[in-house]
Design an enzyme around this catalytic site. Structure first.
Site, PDB file in Angstrom:
ATOM      1  N   HIS A  10     -10.665   2.444  -1.230  1.00  0.00           N
ATOM      2  CA  HIS A  10     -10.797   1.823  -0.606  1.00  0.00           C
ATOM      3  C   HIS A  10     -11.073   0.291  -0.422  1.00  0.00           C
ATOM      4  O   HIS A  10     -12.113   0.997   0.212  1.00  0.00           O
ATOM      5  CB  HIS A  10     -11.183   3.350   0.420  1.00  0.00           C
ATOM      6  N   HIS A  31       1.027  -1.463  -0.023  1.00  0.00           N
ATOM      7  CA  HIS A  31      -0.041  -0.236   0.300  1.00  0.00           C
ATOM      8  C   HIS A  31       0.929   1.390  -0.142  1.00  0.00           C
ATOM      9  O   HIS A  31       0.318   2.117  -0.671  1.00  0.00           O
ATOM     10  CB  HIS A  31      -1.043   0.060   0.835  1.00  0.00           C
TER      11      HIS A  31
END
Lengths: 940, 240
Positions: free
Chosen positions: A280, A212
């Site tokens: 997300h 990430h």
């Protein structure tokens, strides 16, 4: 205190709808009540004061007596932020009431006949989320304050001397999601400095090196095997490829690309724009409301984190089918309907409360998104042009602004880098973040206008302080003390404070002499601030807990010590020749079915839940036309005091990506560009954002699809001369199919185009305006049905043929079209995308509530002419007298289709005429919340 | 002629304050945006203004009910200063959350409940000025005002809307579309003096022609601008 609404509570209706959608038996009469629990010495007079504080006599009834009867009550788990309870405490203080503790909850009352199983099912499936809430039949114990524990010290993680198995064990135990090679490098590093790491250090490394945060796949050297070749070729990293593409395009308006929190461009001299889009996905799968909510909050902070004032939010959402039978729902997954409801409510809640218009967007449905819903949130900001911040400088203070730190969102960065499975919800429980848009609104109030008070700024997103301070400290070093970080409750371990993804926090570096001025500004706005240490200049990141060192990491190792990843990719071999058409028995019925398909049908029910009017800058809205129910191509924003504006357009088509990832990516760029050009943007002033949501890149074919898609992105960026300025990837989006095998989600690439609109008073929209005007098609139509919406409606044949190929003339066409718009020749304009020409024409008719008579079709094959999704096409409406001028500008490279008509029908050659009202009904069939017809009226 | 001093009052979470300030500026006012806390600390901010607007948003995150906490600031915090402001003949406007705030003080009648359809709703509406309205904010406005709503709790509730209308306190009604289930289509109400107006829709978001959703189709027009309401209020204050 139990508070009930006098009039029907809207939540009851939602509960009935939700239960019906889940196939649960009818529950009959249901009542909902809000609960407020307070602890303290209260006189009757005090109770009366509190009663009138909490209860509006015209709307509600409140009682202090304990309720009885069949009910389930829901309350937050200890430690979870309870903003309503905080407000009770604050109001009690103003009213001079002595309350020690307050908490809130929800009570749902049922008829006696409803059995426990059903009540449980409703509570679990519709009402509560076990990650942040608990429930009890009857009455619930009020939530107590979280246990007061003493400060916990950091612990040492023995790593030295471990073999691969031992390292793997540590990796699993701490959920580090690091590669064996990475764990070896960490072990060797600590062996070389003669000690074991602390938990804070190992967690900091895992976060910084997470997919990430480090984008390991996009930064990896790729060994790509082309179709027909036996050995791989070494290629530079995907990130480098995208960057060099932007560098080569060398657009004069780019101020900053692929560095910092967002891309920065300058269309109009003196004003810069910050652009960013984020994913997300994983958090939204587990806690849809909180995940989407904080996704929006996070991307807004990205824009704040590059010193720009946020002005608009975008969202692109992908869900499983909302009519999925319960039996088909995989274990551990929430139902798509609940995910959809939660995500949309989460996006609306954050955008509406923070006061930003939620404008451009899309919603896509596919069974592959059932366990892996995708949430892409974007934000645009504006600022007077200034030099980008270049700090922090040695000696600057490390200042944390905004919300307090709690146990929320621990390990979100590493969690986001994992693959979802049935147990993900439990394992990742602590990864869910809780949003508070009002706190972030106050951060905006403090930071906008304070740009000269700090030397650097970044947001606390994934990885929390570890990521924010760790990144700022790169090369400089920092020394911070976690004991100085404001907390929501006691008992947090040092590494939890350091890694917590508690929302609404920013970190700024401030020269010591400037701290008091910023502090004063914060106090005026009601924003908390804390000075937690300094940037040191020695390149070492030191983290302390009440003075005691709990981490000491060389930032060179932290940021550059990660082993270079190498990835293998097998490039796809898409079919590019051998077109196959389709047999469409009933074109009229097929068109209506396409208009009613969830992907194409009106998103009005969602759009109206977003405030898209705030700031007064929304000139072209997501819904436009005579009845304000036609779909716009792009949206245009222009402040009331500005002459120029910006257009935002989205391109996405995962179904094409299943057949040809490279062509899909090219056409996603084309679609995004086309959408902004269609509303009036200058094709020579467009910047792009890329967002990839992909499967597990360790599968070579999945990586190959990614490589192909990046090739497509770059080729399109070159052709349109439109640079990428920022991007984000979310990988490991996988699901288990009906075959029991793991599959990647369809290659989902979202392209956002932001273009400069020279004259905001003269935007163009798709609504037909005047009968008699001529309709023309720009771009060529080929038989390209693979991944088409026609196939989604009629079923895909064994040989799907080819997906739409890139249109090499598109860039030239768009420039000419823009010139025609500038000359005032274009009355209305609509891009041709999902569902092809027939859907585009139908949408223009719906938007204008006018008919159209089509005399000629652009292809001899009817199915191709009507439903093929060839790229690069637009339909325009031109006045008869303007046709010669228009043809001159377009070099005669357009196809005349027919005329706008007063007939009230869409007439297509070889197809029964269809009433515009029937088209509108089909298009609006899913827009259940369109309860009110537009009444601002066509007063022309 | 000098510009009319105006104040836009905010609470933490107010978000249409700048939109309102722009509208007031377009209407000829000299505008300051001041937080309720700053007004409580220094009531001169209010005393110096001739026009006051409580702007929309989610003050105090709607905790304990929309408008509740900001209403406490303006009553417990300010004492009787806001009432004195009105008693001096100065116009006061509450928009959306500002209307919710004023409805929780003694200045405006009625309450605002959850929208009947249960959801936040953002769409354009048409507002008719009620003929017998006592409002100084709508005096002389003939054509309907077009502007958007954006709220989840805008259903106007009043036990006796007929007598409210008879007293001239119904200022604005929704035309043809009642977006939230308000009693008798009421969109805006006044206090008995007509100086205080509360309304749910956002006239501050229709101050230039191109903001109208049908601008390109020839819709809207100067006479339908929400700006009219601000011009009327500011013009009234100018005579003071």
């Amino acid at each position: 205190m139990t508070i009930r609404s006098i009039d029907p509570d809207p939540r009851v209706l939602q509960l009935h709808d939700g239960a019906a959608a889940l196939g649960l038996p009818s529950v009959g009469d249901v009542h909902v009540a809000d609960l407020v629990h307070v602890r303290g010495e209260l006189s009757d007079d005090d109770r009366q004061k509190l009663h009138s504080l909490l209860v509006d006599p015209l709307l509600q009834k409140g009682t202090w007596s304990t309720p009885t009867g069949r009910a389930v009550e829901i309350a937050l788990l200890p430690g979870v932020t309870d903003t309503a309870a905080d407000a009770v405490m604050a109001a009690a203080e103003m009213l001079d009431l002595s309350i020690e503790h307050a908490s809130t909850g929800l009570r749902v009352e049922f008829e006696d006949r409803v059995d426990d199983t059903l009540v449980h099912a409703i509570a679990e499936r519709l009402l509560m989320n076990p990650i942040i809430e608990r429930s009890a039949m009857g009455t619930i114990e009020p939530t107590a304050a979280a246990d007061e524990e003493t400060q916990v010290a950091a612990s040492v993680v023995p790593l030295r001397g471990l073999d691969d198995d031992g390292l793997a064990e540590v990796g699993v135990e701490r959920a580090l999601y690091l590669d064996p090679e990475e764990l070896r490098v960490i072990r060797d590093h600590f062996e070389s400095i003669g000690r074991d790491p602390t938990d804070v250090e190992i967690e900091t490394l895992a976060q910084t090196w997470s997919e990430h945060c480090a984008h390991k796949t996009f930064r990896a050297i790729v060994h790509a095997t082309e179709p027909g070749e036996s050995s791989p070729r070494r290629r530079e990293s995907l990130m480098k490829q995208l960057r060099s593409c932007t560098e080569e395009i060398d657009a004069p308006f780019v101020r900053s690309a692929f560095v910092g929190n967002a891309g920065v461009i300058e269309f109009a001299k003196g004003t810069t724009l910050a652009l960013k889009a984020e994913t997300h996905n994983h958090p939204s799968a587990v806690e849809p409301f909180g995940g989407a909510n904080t996704g929006v909050g996070g991307v807004i902070r990205d824009v704040l984190g590059i010193a720009h004032k946020p002005i608009a939010v975008t969202d692109i959402l992908c869900f499983g089918p909302t009519d999925l039978p319960l039996d088909d729902l995989p274990d551990g997954s929430l139902h798509p309907r609940r995910i959809e409801e939660g995500v949309i409510a989460g996006v609306a809640d954050y955008g509406n409360k923070i006061g930003l218009p939620t404008v451009a967007g899309a919603i896509l449905y596919d069974p592959a998104y059932t366990t892996n819903p995708l949430v892409f949130a974007g934000c645009i900001g504006t600022a007077p042009a200034r030099r980008l911040h270049e700090g922090p400088d040695s000696g600057d203070r490390v200042i944390v602004l905004g919300g307090a730190t709690g146990r929320d969102g621990i390990r979100g960065a590493t969690f986001s880098s994992a693959t979802m499975d049935a147990t993900t919800g439990e394992v990742a429980g602590a990864s869910v973040q809780i949003g508070d848009p009002i706190v972030e609104k106050l951060l905006i109030d403090v930071l906008v206008g304070a740009e000269d008070m700090y030397s650097a700024i970044t947001d606390c997103g994934a990885g929390g302080l570890s990521s924010a301070v760790g990144e700022m400290a790169e090369g400089v070093g920092a020394d911070v003390d976690l004991a100085l970080v404001p907390r929501k409750y006691p008992g947090l371990e040092p590494w939890e404070v350091w890694l917590s993804e508690a929302q609404e926090r920013m970190v700024v570096s401030v020269p010591p002499r400037g701290v008091s001025a910023l502090a004063k500004r914060c106090e005026k706005a009601g924003v908390n601030w804390a000075d937690i240490g300094s940037f040191t200049g020695d390149g070492i990141l030191v983290v302390r807990n009440d003075g005691e060192k709990v981490a000491e990491l060389d930032t060179a190792f932290l940021h550059d010590g990660r082993p270079q990843r190498e990835m293998n990719a097998t490039l796809p071999d898409p079919k590019r020749s051998g077109a196959t058409s389709r047999t469409v028995e009933d074109p009229a019925a097929t068109l209506l079915a396409l208009l009613g398909h969830p992907n194409i049908a009106s998103k009005a029910a969602t759009i109206h839940r977003y405030d898209h009017e705030i700031l007064g800058a929304t000139v072209v809205r997501p819904l436009i036309g005579a009845a304000s129910d036609g779909p716009a191509d792009g949206v245009v924003l222009a402040a009331p005091t500005d002459t120029h504006g910006i257009a935002i357009g989205i391109g996405v088509n995962p179904w094409h990506g299943l057949h040809d990832p490279e062509g899909m990516a090219f056409n996603a760029v084309d679609e995004a560009v086309r959408n902004v050009v269609a509303v009036g943007a200058d094709p020579d002033k467009i910047a792009l954002l890329d967002n990839f949501s992909w499967g597990d890149p360790r599968r070579e074919s999945t990586m190959g699809d990614l490589v192909a898609a990046v090739d497509g992105c770059c080729a399109a960026a070159f052709m349109f001369n439109a640079p990428f300025v920022s991007g984000k990837d979310s990988l490991n989006n996988e699901y288990v199919g009906a075959d029991g095998e793991r599959h990647a989600v369809p290659p989902t690439l979202v392209i956002t185009a932001v273009g400069h609109v020279p004259d905001a008073d003269r935007c163009v929209t798709p609504d037909l305006l005047t009968p008699g005007n001529v309709l023309m098609l720009i771009g060529s139509t080929e038989t390209e049905f693979a991944g088409s919406h026609l196939d989604l409606v009629l079923g895909q044949p064994d040989d799907p043929g080819v997906a739409p190929a890139p249109d090499p003339d598109a860039a030239m066409h768009y420039r000419n079209l823009h010139a025609a718009m500038q000359a005032g020749l274009i009355v209305s304009c609509h891009d041709v995308s999902e569902g092809g020409l027939a859907v585009a024409l139908a949408e223009m008719c719906i938007a204008g509530r006018l008919g159209a008579t089509i005399e000629d079709l652009p292809h001899e094959d009817l199915a191709t002419a009507l439903f093929s999704e060839s790229a690069g096409r637009l339909v325009v409406e031109v006045e008869e007298r303007s046709v010669p001028a228009f043809l001159r500008i377009m070099d005669d490279d357009v196809f005349p289709l027919g005329h706008v008509s007063e007939s009230g029908n869409l007439s297509l050659p070889g197809v029964d005429a269809i009433g515009v009202s029937d088209l509108a009904d089909a298009f609006n069939s899913r827009a259940t919340a369109v309860h009110a017809e537009d009444s601002t009226g066509d007063t022309k | 002629m000098s510009r009319v001093p105006a104040i836009v009052i905010t609470g933490p979470g107010t978000n249409r304050d700048h939109d309102v300030a722009t509208a007031l500026e377009f209407a000829g006012a000299d505008v300051r945006i001041v937080s309720s806390r700053a007004v409580v600390d220094n009531p001169r901010h209010l005393d110096e203004a001739r026009v006051a607007v409580v702007a929309g948003g989610f003050s105090y995150a709607d905790s304990l009910g929309a408008g509740r906490m900001l209403a406490l600031d303006l009553t417990l915090g300010l004492g009787d200063r806001l009432e004195n402001f009105v008693a001096q003949g100065r116009p006061l406007l509450g928009i959306c959350n500002g209307f919710q705030v004023l409805s929780r003080t003694s200045l405006l009648p009625g309450s605002l409940g959850h929208n009947a359809q249960g959801e936040f709703d953002c769409r354009w509406v048409v507002l008719d000025r009620v003929e017998r309205s006592n409002s100084v904010w709508t005096k002389g406005i003939d054509d309907p005002i077009h502007c958007p709503i954006a709220h989840g709790e805008g259903r106007y509730v009043h036990p006796d809307p007929e007598s409210l209308a008879a007293a001239g306190q119904v200022a604005l009604r929704y035309r043809s579309t009642n977006p939230n289930g308000s009693v008798n289509d009421i969109a805006g109400v006044s206090d008995p003096t007509g100086l205080v107006l509360g309304l749910m829709p956002h006239p501050e978001n229709h101050i230039v022609l191109r903001q109208h959703p049908h601008h390109r189709r020839g819709g809207g027009g100067t006479s339908h601008l929400g700006l009219r309401i601000f011009e009327t209020g500011v013009a009234h204050a100018k005579q003071l």
